[in-house]
Design a protein around this motif. Structure first.
Motif, PDB file in Angstrom:
ATOM      1  N   LEU A  26       0.848  -1.199   0.000  1.00  0.00           N
ATOM      2  CA  LEU A  26       0.000   0.000   0.000  1.00  0.00           C
ATOM      3  C   LEU A  26       0.881   1.246   0.000  1.00  0.00           C
ATOM      4  O   LEU A  26       1.689   1.438   0.904  1.00  0.00           O
ATOM      5  CB  LEU A  26      -0.910  -0.008   1.228  1.00  0.00           C
ATOM      6  N   THR A  27       0.740   2.083  -1.020  1.00  0.00           N
ATOM      7  CA  THR A  27       1.549   3.288  -1.079  1.00  0.00           C
ATOM      8  C   THR A  27       0.808   4.346  -1.886  1.00  0.00           C
ATOM      9  O   THR A  27      -0.402   4.219  -2.108  1.00  0.00           O
ATOM     10  CB  THR A  27       2.948   2.974  -1.654  1.00  0.00           C
ATOM     11  N   ILE A  28       1.497   5.405  -2.277  1.00  0.00           N
ATOM     12  CA  ILE A  28       0.845   6.461  -3.056  1.00  0.00           C
ATOM     13  C   ILE A  28       1.530   6.505  -4.410  1.00  0.00           C
ATOM     14  O   ILE A  28       2.743   6.580  -4.497  1.00  0.00           O
ATOM     15  CB  ILE A  28       0.876   7.816  -2.317  1.00  0.00           C
ATOM     16  N   GLY A  29       0.753   6.425  -5.465  1.00  0.00           N
ATOM     17  CA  GLY A  29       1.317   6.363  -6.814  1.00  0.00           C
ATOM     18  C   GLY A  29       1.508   4.918  -7.228  1.00  0.00           C
ATOM     19  O   GLY A  29       1.842   4.066  -6.407  1.00  0.00           O
TER      20      GLY A  29
ATOM     21  N   GLU B 266      -2.709   1.336  -4.517  1.00  0.00           N
ATOM     22  CA  GLU B 266      -3.151   2.600  -3.925  1.00  0.00           C
ATOM     23  C   GLU B 266      -4.416   2.373  -3.088  1.00  0.00           C
ATOM     24  O   GLU B 266      -5.071   1.344  -3.211  1.00  0.00           O
ATOM     25  CB  GLU B 266      -3.410   3.617  -5.025  1.00  0.00           C
ATOM     26  N   GLY B 267      -4.728   3.363  -2.273  1.00  0.00           N
ATOM     27  CA  GLY B 267      -5.914   3.255  -1.427  1.00  0.00           C
ATOM     28  C   GLY B 267      -7.170   2.926  -2.223  1.00  0.00           C
ATOM     29  O   GLY B 267      -8.037   2.178  -1.761  1.00  0.00           O
ATOM     30  N   SER B 268      -7.244   3.454  -3.443  1.00  0.00           N
ATOM     31  CA  SER B 268      -8.439   3.226  -4.263  1.00  0.00           C
ATOM     32  C   SER B 268      -8.544   1.786  -4.748  1.00  0.00           C
ATOM     33  O   SER B 268      -9.600   1.356  -5.215  1.00  0.00           O
ATOM     34  CB  SER B 268      -8.431   4.184  -5.456  1.00  0.00           C
TER      35      SER B 268
ATOM     36  N   THR C 194      -0.646   3.216   8.810  1.00  0.00           N
ATOM     37  CA  THR C 194      -1.304   3.421   7.523  1.00  0.00           C
ATOM     38  C   THR C 194      -2.452   2.427   7.337  1.00  0.00           C
ATOM     39  O   THR C 194      -3.530   2.801   6.863  1.00  0.00           O
ATOM     40  CB  THR C 194      -0.281   3.256   6.382  1.00  0.00           C
TER      41      THR C 194
ATOM     42  N   ALA D 179      -6.292   3.434   6.773  1.00  0.00           N
ATOM     43  CA  ALA D 179      -6.949   3.021   5.522  1.00  0.00           C
ATOM     44  C   ALA D 179      -8.202   2.202   5.812  1.00  0.00           C
ATOM     45  O   ALA D 179      -9.269   2.446   5.241  1.00  0.00           O
ATOM     46  CB  ALA D 179      -5.976   2.224   4.660  1.00  0.00           C
TER      47      ALA D 179
ATOM     48  N   LEU E 256      -7.912  -0.874  -2.787  1.00  0.00           N
ATOM     49  CA  LEU E 256      -8.060  -1.791  -1.662  1.00  0.00           C
ATOM     50  C   LEU E 256      -9.226  -2.753  -1.856  1.00  0.00           C
ATOM     51  O   LEU E 256      -9.158  -3.918  -1.470  1.00  0.00           O
ATOM     52  CB  LEU E 256      -8.277  -1.013  -0.354  1.00  0.00           C
ATOM     53  N   LEU E 257     -10.301  -2.261  -2.466  1.00  0.00           N
ATOM     54  CA  LEU E 257     -11.503  -3.089  -2.604  1.00  0.00           C
ATOM     55  C   LEU E 257     -11.695  -3.607  -4.022  1.00  0.00           C
ATOM     56  O   LEU E 257     -12.745  -4.138  -4.360  1.00  0.00           O
ATOM     57  CB  LEU E 257     -12.733  -2.284  -2.161  1.00  0.00           C
TER      58      LEU E 257
ATOM     59  N   GLY F 162       6.088   6.730  -2.904  1.00  0.00           N
ATOM     60  CA  GLY F 162       5.737   6.457  -1.521  1.00  0.00           C
ATOM     61  C   GLY F 162       6.647   7.154  -0.542  1.00  0.00           C
ATOM     62  O   GLY F 162       7.491   7.957  -0.937  1.00  0.00           O
TER      63      GLY F 162
END
Lengths: 372, 372
Positions: free
Chosen positions: B201-204, B238-240, B256, B260, B242-243, B210
């Motif tokens: 899990l990170t950003i980008g 990314e967070g988006s 984090t 989240a 996760l599901l 990250g």
């Protein structure tokens, strides 16, 4: 093209400390015409819409011939100015590209802000590229440690500002304290909240919970909340409270903020998709959905990120509004309207005043703590 | 009370390295009867339900007289064993309380696991208190740096495991690599996925994005993915996502991960609430909602955290399942069923084998890297 005076110069508050002459206050907005998934077509359309709806002076920045022909299609060549920029920061290009592209539409847009031709820049380009370019070209405001990316969450009755949403993946506690002031200035200017409630995003609701960064930042926030400038610091906020509207400003580092924001976006989409799937299952349920078409369309619109005009980069010598990359004309127009409001509300001055006052308070505290 | 043999001893794989004798494999489950918002009434009911539905041998731990009288109400005194514990870890008590309360129901439950009387502990008590108590009492498995809290996200068609969801607020890159192995062992044991896809899990989405921790952990994961034990490492999430079900295991630090997870929970609740408000607005929409009652109820049930039986603490000498604090009988019964499956699937052995194999690979790599 000449910079016009601010719309309301008579209400001008002096800059922080009253030590410098009040800078020229341009009211126009530069729009990066080449950034975004639907650029330049939808960006041009959005800019024209904003100019017509709000009366704001808009300058489109990008490949001039292309932009002029698109404006001609909309019969708007006389309503919106064009400034040429030969290069484009592509959507997949990140922070480094900004150095390689000094003639990109984002870079030229920043130059217009720096030169005082306009008060703000709007771009739907790649977040990393726009943040890096504008940080380099507009420079951080005096006294600000790092600019922060603020996003607005659709809480009721007033929205909640979350920052940093991704500009600083690795932050220090002192930065988070400044983000609180940046966010408070924004909540005041954009949402009219006179004493914004501020929370820090962490895990666990009791004081002392969280990782090292959050714990230290919470301590600093509590210790400096009395001001000046005063902060209505409400302590810890958990991920589940982001949309509850308990506070007006949520402070966090750029890594956690970005993960949280994208988790929220993904989860809302997931919930809608699950709902649609569940409601498409039986004939009775489908009939029910038909009866609900109106309210559901309204809700989707409200939850749609376009409605909120994207993110705002705070702490630079100029205002930068980042529209969502997938923005259509409506999204671009909203971002322009937001940028116009922020320029009118003198967000840059508000931030300067808060940050300088906080700096002076810190110095006073230090002197008291170490008497000779 | 005596520990019974494992249900399937013949399929027993030897412990890592085959150096130690196979430990006794108890199949029963201890249930902390005093933890949870609706304890002990709903916990007792859930334990009885699990015993009846799954045939698992359940031991309730808590204040004996109270538990026996509740069991008598349900005509279940002969179906479930009771072990007395005089003290209670209150819901508001955190990690420190676990040291002050050596006779709490959680501590006594851990003792039963340690002594081999049961294979797992189920508790709906305070997450901080249960994690701290079981970490102290069960100890971390040999070779494991830190235990991790795993939660299961309701992705389709198979669930996604997110870890660490809060046990380690400040983590090191090496820990995140181990969490990948813990998560893979869990996805294999609980979800039957033979080669779980792992993301960080990170950003980008591009490599190198990250914060420092995530970047370093991603590097280590990529470098060690070939194994043994092999990891199907898919890079950044990314967070988006996760599901979205793109990976089977999402690795992150406890800070984090917790932010989240709670952001997702809050956003799903928010979306449902917004939807309900929108659909209650007009008469036609309300009529539509009536027609959809069945599918909507089903969906809510599926999204309900009770359905997923809570979180799992991985990496200890024994299995600990944390039911949601607000669990009713159904939630407790599901947590017991999950605990039973994990004991049957020898999750503790799976983790040991993976962690030891990874340790040996690391030693080999180090030797190759520094030839004499």
């Amino acid at each position: 093209m000449s910079a016009s005076a601010s719309a309301s110069p008579s209400t001008s508050a002096g800059p922080a400390g009253g030590r410098r002459p009040a800078p020229r206050r341009p009211s126009g907005i530069a729009v990066d015409a080449m950034g975004g998934d639907y650029a330049p077509r939808e960006v041009v359309r959005g800019a024209v819409q904003a100019a017509r709806e709000t009366g704001t002076r808009i300058t489109l920045v990008g490949r001039s011939p292309e932009l002029l022909s698109l404006l001609a299609e909309d019969d708007a060549t006389s309503e919106v100015t064009v400034v040429h920029a030969e290069d484009i920061l592509a959507m997949h290009e990140g922070a480094l590209a900004s150095w390689r592209r000094p003639r990109s539409s984002v870079a030229v847009g920043c130059k217009l802000v720096r030169q005082g031709e306009v008060g703000a820049l709007v771009s739907a380009g790649s977040t990393g590229g726009v943040v890096a370019t504008s940080t380099v070209r507009l420079r951080t405001q005096s006294g600000v440690l790092r600019p922060a990316l603020a996003v607005v969450l659709p809480t009721q009755p007033t929205p909640t500002v979350l920052l940093d949403a991704g500009a600083n993946a690795d932050a220090k506690p002192e930065m988070l304290v400044q983000f609180a002031h940046l966010g408070a200035a924004y909540a005041h200017t954009a949402h009219g909240i006179t004493e914004p409630r501020v929370g820090i995003l962490t895990i666990g609701s009791e004081p002392g919970k969280g990782n090292r960064l959050a714990r230290k930042a919470a301590e600093l926030l509590a210790a400096t909340a009395e001001g000046p400038p005063a902060l209505d610091f409400r302590g810890n906020i958990e991920g589940s409270d982001l949309l509850s509207g308990e506070v007006d400003v949520v402070v966090t580092d750029g890594f956690t903020g970005n993960v949280a924001l994208k988790s929220v976006e993904g989860a809302v989409q997931f919930a809608f998709a699950q709902m649609s799937a569940a409601l498409g299952g039986t004939r009775m349920a489908r009939l029910g959905t038909v009866l609900q078409r109106g309210p559901l369309r309204e809700l989707r619109e409200r939850m749609n990120s376009e409605t909120y005009g994207g993110a705002i980069l705070l702490g630079l010598n100029g205002t930068v509004v980042l529209a969502h990359g997938a923005s259509h004309a409506q999204g671009v127009a909203r971002a322009c309207a937001l940028a116009g409001d922020l320029v009118q509300g003198r967000i840059v001055d508000q931030v300067r005043q808060r940050v300088h006052a906080a700096g002076r308070s810190a110095t006073r505290r230090q002197r008291r703590a170490t008497p000779e």
